[in-house]
Design an enzyme around this catalytic site. Structure first.
Site, PDB file in Angstrom:
ATOM      1  N   LYS A  70       0.693  -1.478  -0.219  1.00  0.00           N
ATOM      2  CA  LYS A  70       0.110  -0.011   0.119  1.00  0.00           C
ATOM      3  C   LYS A  70       0.900   1.319  -0.175  1.00  0.00           C
ATOM      4  CE  LYS A  70      -4.130  -1.626   2.082  1.00  0.00           C
ATOM      5  NZ  LYS A  70      -5.251  -1.413   3.229  1.00  0.00           N
ATOM      6  N   ASP A 106     -10.051   3.369   2.641  1.00  0.00           N
ATOM      7  CA  ASP A 106     -10.100   2.698   3.900  1.00  0.00           C
ATOM      8  C   ASP A 106     -10.765   3.654   4.970  1.00  0.00           C
ATOM      9  OD1 ASP A 106      -8.979   0.431   2.917  1.00  0.00           O
ATOM     10  OD2 ASP A 106      -7.021   1.102   3.454  1.00  0.00           O
TER      11      ASP A 106
END
Ligand code: ATR
Length: 285
Positions: A70, A106
């Site tokens: 990520k 997220d």
């Protein structure tokens, strides 16, 4: 043979085997009659740059990015969104006319799920975040836009909590401390959020918060969704606190990514049913 009309969405991670994202998104594509297919690609750390080049060369429509890529994927993308600048991690990529744009859904996914499932009004709330990793950064960034009374970040590694706090610009007091000081912070918090992996399968007997630190009137939230009720949530419920599990964050981050790829806001109830069925199938294995 894959039909040329089909748009491919990739998942880049290592490992990707246990991810429920392929089932979740492919069920949606099928239900909506969209010509898309979601495929998981296991990419070793040393192969990340080549994987991104390949993704572009093969004209994939988009991707999700998961552990451990990520953060490291950012230099290989053509552009990143404003939230990625602050969060420093990407979980969603959209291919816009050959340019790969990185987003992070997220934090927004977490907040949507928290509000939808608990109806909490975050105004003037004292919030305690446990952990300072990628998930904590996304959640802290998103909560940073609310009118909290204060936000405290507790982490084992204080430097990481400091780095997280340095990147945030908020209009309320922001504290950091080492996780060992949880006894002084947890009882004062209105909302306690576990963003660490503590309590996740197979270590389901672990928790960072001793049960006596939790009381009625608090909301305790755990981003772990396997198991759906962690020890932290079970003990919080036994103490009379309200609880919020991690499945909604997973579903909502996926729904936000899906909307970026297709322009369609998907049915999150259907997504939840699909993921619950996939989790139950694993239990039966
Ligand atoms: P993610 O991207 O899922 O947030 P991460 O970036 O690896 O994952 O972050 C994991 C977080 O869980 C970190 O805050 C980590 O604490 P450190 O920064 O001190 O390593 C925390 N964590 C993991 N295991 C832990 C444990 N046993 N006790 C306390 N914190 C733990």
């Amino acid at each position: 043979m894959i039909n040329n009309d089909i748009k491919i969405i990739g998942l880049i991670g290592n490992p990707v085997k246990h991810s429920k994202s392929p089932q979740m998104h492919n069920a949606l594509f099928a239900k909506l009659g969209l010509k898309y297919e979601y495929l998981a690609f296991n990419v070793a750390a040393g192969e990340l740059e080549r994987a991104v080049t390949g993704l572009k060369a093969m004209n994939l429509a988009g991707a999700n990015v998961t552990v451990p890529h990520k953060v490291d994927i950012i230099p290989y993308l053509d552009a990143i969104s404003q939230e990625v600048v602050v969060i420093g991690a990407v979980n969603t990529i959209v291919n816009k006319d050959g340019r790969l744009i990185g987003y992070n859904t997220d934090g927004a996914g977490y907040l949507q799920s928290l509000v939808a499932e608990t109806e909490i009004d975050l105004t003037d709330k004292r919030v305690l975040i446990l952990g300072a990793g990628g998930a904590a950064r996304a959640i802290a960034y998103t909560l940073g836009q609310e009118e909290l009374a204060e936000l405290t970040i507790l982490n084992r590694d204080l430097d990481k909590a400091q780095a997280l706090a340095n990147n945030l610009s908020v209009n309320f007091p922001l504290n950091i401390a080492i996780i060992d000081e949880i006894n002084s912070y947890a009882p004062e918090a209105d909302l306690i959020i576990n963003t660490t992996t503590v309590g996740m399968t197979p270590h389901t007997d672990q928790t960072l918060v001793a049960r006596e630190l939790i009381h009625a009137g608090q909301l305790v939230s755990d981003i772990v969704y396997n198991p759906q009720e962690t020890r932290l949530l079970r003990e919080a419920a036994e103490q009379g606190a309200r609880t919020h599990g991690g499945l909604g964050m997973f579903i909502n981050q996926g729904a936000l990514a899906f909307a970026k790829w297709t322009g369609i806001e998907p049915d999150t109830d259907f997504m939840r049913e699909t993921v619950l069925a996939a989790l139950a199938a694993v239990d039966d294995e």
